[in-house]
Design a protein around this motif. Structure first.
Motif, PDB file in Angstrom:
ATOM      1  N   VAL A   4       0.775  -1.285  -0.030  1.00  0.00           N
ATOM      2  CA  VAL A   4       0.055   0.144  -0.029  1.00  0.00           C
ATOM      3  C   VAL A   4       0.794   1.233   0.069  1.00  0.00           C
ATOM      4  N   TYR A   5       2.024   1.190   0.768  1.00  0.00           N
ATOM      5  CA  TYR A   5       2.943   2.516   0.643  1.00  0.00           C
ATOM      6  C   TYR A   5       4.334   1.806   0.894  1.00  0.00           C
ATOM      7  N   ARG A   7       8.560   3.536   0.039  1.00  0.00           N
ATOM      8  CA  ARG A   7       9.610   4.833  -0.433  1.00  0.00           C
ATOM      9  C   ARG A   7       9.499   4.884  -1.907  1.00  0.00           C
ATOM     10  N   ARG A  29       9.340  13.826   1.152  1.00  0.00           N
ATOM     11  CA  ARG A  29       8.806  12.829   0.621  1.00  0.00           C
ATOM     12  C   ARG A  29       7.649  12.948  -0.299  1.00  0.00           C
ATOM     13  N   PRO A 181      -2.526  13.389   9.280  1.00  0.00           N
ATOM     14  CA  PRO A 181      -2.449  12.639   7.994  1.00  0.00           C
ATOM     15  C   PRO A 181      -3.303  13.279   6.879  1.00  0.00           C
ATOM     16  N   ILE A 184      -1.380  16.701   5.755  1.00  0.00           N
ATOM     17  CA  ILE A 184      -0.555  15.995   4.743  1.00  0.00           C
ATOM     18  C   ILE A 184      -0.902  15.625   3.486  1.00  0.00           C
TER      19      ILE A 184
ATOM     20  N   ALA B  54      -2.355   3.077   6.361  1.00  0.00           N
ATOM     21  CA  ALA B  54      -1.202   3.678   5.907  1.00  0.00           C
ATOM     22  C   ALA B  54      -1.194   5.225   6.454  1.00  0.00           C
ATOM     23  N   LEU B  55      -1.902   5.345   7.560  1.00  0.00           N
ATOM     24  CA  LEU B  55      -1.865   6.931   8.291  1.00  0.00           C
ATOM     25  C   LEU B  55      -0.500   6.635   8.756  1.00  0.00           C
ATOM     26  N   ALA B  57       2.431   5.828   7.699  1.00  0.00           N
ATOM     27  CA  ALA B  57       3.181   5.836   6.651  1.00  0.00           C
ATOM     28  C   ALA B  57       3.309   7.308   6.213  1.00  0.00           C
ATOM     29  N   VAL B  58       1.929   7.906   6.267  1.00  0.00           N
ATOM     30  CA  VAL B  58       1.660   9.273   5.571  1.00  0.00           C
ATOM     31  C   VAL B  58       2.397  10.179   6.502  1.00  0.00           C
ATOM     32  N   MET B  59       2.203  10.026   8.066  1.00  0.00           N
ATOM     33  CA  MET B  59       2.958  10.806   8.992  1.00  0.00           C
ATOM     34  C   MET B  59       4.415  10.701   8.901  1.00  0.00           C
ATOM     35  N   CYS B  60       4.740   9.460   8.640  1.00  0.00           N
ATOM     36  CA  CYS B  60       6.287   9.220   9.167  1.00  0.00           C
ATOM     37  C   CYS B  60       7.235  10.053   8.584  1.00  0.00           C
ATOM     38  N   VAL B  63      10.167   8.139   6.736  1.00  0.00           N
ATOM     39  CA  VAL B  63       9.840   7.334   5.404  1.00  0.00           C
ATOM     40  C   VAL B  63      10.430   6.003   5.689  1.00  0.00           C
ATOM     41  N   ILE B  65       8.359   3.387   7.306  1.00  0.00           N
ATOM     42  CA  ILE B  65       7.237   2.406   7.317  1.00  0.00           C
ATOM     43  C   ILE B  65       6.915   1.922   6.062  1.00  0.00           C
ATOM     44  N   GLU B  66       6.823   0.633   5.746  1.00  0.00           N
ATOM     45  CA  GLU B  66       6.058   0.238   4.538  1.00  0.00           C
ATOM     46  C   GLU B  66       4.659  -0.316   4.983  1.00  0.00           C
ATOM     47  N   VAL B  67       3.710  -0.133   4.129  1.00  0.00           N
ATOM     48  CA  VAL B  67       2.529  -0.629   4.563  1.00  0.00           C
ATOM     49  C   VAL B  67       1.832  -1.719   3.376  1.00  0.00           C
TER      50      VAL B  67
END
Lengths: 250, 70, 353
Positions: A4-5, A7, A29, A181, A184, B54-55, B57-60, B63, B65-67
């Motif tokens: 899902v997410y 780098r 990022r 979030p 962001i 994934a909140l 990861a959005v916040m981290c 970078v 955190i992988e989701v």
């Protein structure tokens, strides 16, 4: 399981030098995510500032050109005038944008330069050790306003984004925050819009991002995000200040 | 059935800012008891309740955190 | 031979720049050089280049920096107080190793001074007026033809060394009108511009930066620049006039050299063996020519339209081999050749030459 997410590719595999909880880390990022998603690597050029984010070029895997303190918008003007086909953005802090570089910023905006400025407002000078910024809030203590900013001595916070929104050359001007979030994600959408406005050749675009500096605010990262939402967003209300594309559509 | 998710945190690079912890709706992240090379107690994934929103990861900022989601 | 045309100094600079392939001009008005931006505002439009009047000298030099980083030939021009403001950018251009041409039409100073011809900016031109450890080639033309030819050459030198290059004129050089030949640009063997930023399309990303926090790495960058400056030292240029048998040699550049030439002619007509060395490059300074002249001449006279700046370089070049007298008229005063000839005669008699 599907990813899902992960780098973004445009963000080099280098650990940030930024302090824990720093807003620069988040905005870097977001920019890299957009460079990947919008396939901009081959045409985008960043002008990092003097300040903590001068080292942005250690993280961005696309072309970058350092600037002297405050000169970002002038350098970006030179780039854009020489190569109008490129996507040029300045990445600037509050001192860079609203103190030493006020003239360069205002005039680039007023000329309607087809450039984008990403303006990180954390109300202090970060790299030099937390001195007073033009955007330091009234009462806020910094290392050069140890009694809190007093209007009779240091004057008022300069809201340069509001000023720029009044200029005819500015096409898209917005202020966002990194406090949650959702905010962001809104910041990312705003940067995307700013890039699109530049690519459409409409005019100057500016995204001011309210960003925490836990180290110089002398709070924990957690507290800094609360401060960001509860104090900074009061002084600097978030939202779109100008969007001439919206007017056209309306 | 609610989606099931998983996160992977790079504990070497985590700076323990705790922002992921503040935004996780499932309280599925905590600081670990151990220290990493930088001297931080890095964040760790602690519960199966993750939905893969994934909140974190959005916040981290780092970078790290992988989701993943089913 | 091409036909000669009458041209003003400032226009010759601008036209030469255009013909040298300069396609970006950024500047801010200041007297006595406004004819350069005015000429550029017309001509750049015709050749499809960029003319932009910046909001200040600081902005203009940084616009030049940005354009140079894309690989375009870029220039700016100003006059003394404006050059002071550009010094920040000059230091950055030197550090980032970006080519650019900077014209200084020197006026009287310090402060606002006046708008008359002066040579008070010798130090700020040759001593790297900006901060840090750097050098910059500086040319001092003394005729409209030379303004034209040197401007054209300056862009090649800038590209060759990846360095800012300064052309130091003065109010007289800018305003003077003379017949010149609009020579085509001579072929130049220049290195490819493999440093430019144009988007990392199918290549690794590039960084143009001067921040080097590690002192050891910064030292290496300083030495790298120094090696480049050592190469530049070989490109000193000068003109010699009647120096072969001279017992007294006048050293003067730019407008002062023209006045000095007249004075030397007068002295010669009186039977005095006087010559002239005219530095065309102020940095590198033509030390070799001066040391050569010291073989037969034991007295030198530095003549400047300042209180004495270049005289230091003459004395450094002489290393005690000969005496160096000084005569100066600062403040924008342009003396006649007779006045300088009288000084020459006086020194001749005092020194019993």
């Amino acid at each position: 399981m599907k990813t899902v997410y992960t780098r973004p590719k445009s963000l080099k595999d280098a650990p940030y030098h930024y302090c824990p909880g720093c807003g620069h880390s988040i905005v870097h990022r977001l920019i890299c995510e957009l460079v990947d998603e919008m396939d901009l690597r081959g045409r985008i050029i960043c002008i990092p500032p003097a300040g903590c984010a001068v080292l942005a070029y250690n993280y961005f895997d696309f072309d970058t050109c350092e600037s002297a303190h405050g000169r970002g918008c002038a350098i970006a003007t030179g780039f854009k005038r020489a190569r109008p086909d490129k996507l040029i953005f300045t990445y600037q802090g509050d001192g860079d944008m609203a103190a030493i570089g006020t003239a360069e910023t205002l005039h680039a905006a007023n000329r309607g330069e087809r450039i984008t400025s990403i303006f990180i407002n954390n109300a202090v000078y970060g790299m030099t050790g937390g001195q007073m910024a033009p955007t330091t809030m009234v009462g806020q203590k910094t290392s050069t306003s140890p009694y809190g900013r007093r209007t009779e001595i240091e004057g008022y916070p300069l809201k340069i984004t509001d000023l720029i929104a009044t200029l005819p050359g500015a096409a898209y001007v917005t202020r966002t925050s990194l406090a949650t979030p959702a905010k962001i994600r809104e910041t990312k959408r705003s940067i995307k819009k700013a890039f699109e406005v530049q690519m459409a050749g409409i005019g100057y675009s500016l995204v001011e991002i309210l960003s925490p500096c836990p180290t110089n605010w002398k709070v924990t990262p957690r507290e800094s995000f609360t401060y960001l939402e509860e104090i900074m967003e009061k002084e600097y209300p978030i939202g779109v200040m100008k969007d001439i594309t919206a007017k056209k559509e309306g | 059935m609610a989606a099931k998710g998983k996160i992977k945190i790079d504990q070497v690079l985590c700076k323990a800012c705790e922002l992921c912890i503040t935004v996780c709706p499932e309280e599925a992240i905590r600081l670990s008891a151990g220290l990493n090379d930088k001297g931080y107690h890095p964040a760790e994934f602690c519960k199966d309740s993750c939905k893969g929103c994934a909140l974190c990861a959005v916040m981290c900022p780092e970078v790290v955190i992988e989701v993943f989601r089913e | 031979m091409s036909k000669k045309v009458l041209m003003k100094g400032t226009d010759a600079i601008a036209e030469a720049a255009i013909r040298a392939g300069c396609r970006c001009y950024f500047g801010y008005p200041i007297t006595p050089q406004n004819e350069i931006p005015e000429y550029m505002s017309r001509r750049m439009e015709e050749v499809g280049g960029v003319f932009l009047q910046g909001e200040s000298e600081i902005a203009s030099i940084n616009m030049v920096l940005g354009a140079a980083a894309t690989g375009m030939r870029a220039m700016t021009s100003s006059s003394s107080p404006g050059i002071s403001l550009k010094q920040e950018g000059l230091s950055f251009l030197a550090a980032l190793e970006l080519p650019a041409v900077i014209v200084n039409i020197n006026r009287g100073g310090p402060g606002l001074g006046n708008i008359a011809p002066s040579q008070g900016d010798y130090y700020q031109a040759t001593r790297g007026g900006g901060h840090g450890d750097y050098r910059m080639p500086v040319y001092a033309p003394a005729s409209v033809q030379e303004l034209y030819d040197i401007t054209m050459r300056a862009f090649d030198v800038a590209d060759l060394y990846r360095s800012p290059v300064m052309i130091l004129g003065d109010g007289m050089m800018g305003q003077i009108v003379e017949p010149i030949e609009l020579n085509e640009r001579p072929e130049a063997d220049l290195p490819p511009k493999d440093y430019i930023l144009d988007g990392a399309d199918g290549r690794p990303s590039r960084i143009i930066k001067s921040l080097i926090l590690d002192p050891a790495e910064m030292e290496e960058h300083n030495w790298k620049l120094k090696r480049k400056y050592d190469l530049m030292l070989k490109s000193a240029r000068w003109e010699e006039y009647l120096t072969d048998d001279a017992k007294l040699v006048v050293i003067a550049y730019g407008t002062a050299a023209r006045i000095a030439k007249g004075a030397v002619k007068r002295a010669r007509s009186e039977g005095l063996k006087v010559g002239l060395i005219r530095p065309i490059t102020l940095w590198p300074f033509p030390e070799e020519a001066i040391r050569n002249a010291a073989k037969h001449s034991k007295v030198f006279l530095a003549f400047e339209m300042s209180t004495g700046q270049m005289v230091d370089d003459v004395r450094l070049a002489l290393e005690g081999r000969a005496e160096c007298e000084f005569y100066g008229r600062p403040g924008g005063v342009v003396p006649l050749p007779q006045e300088v000839a009288m000084i020459i005669q006086r020194i001749w008699l005092q020194k019993e030459l």
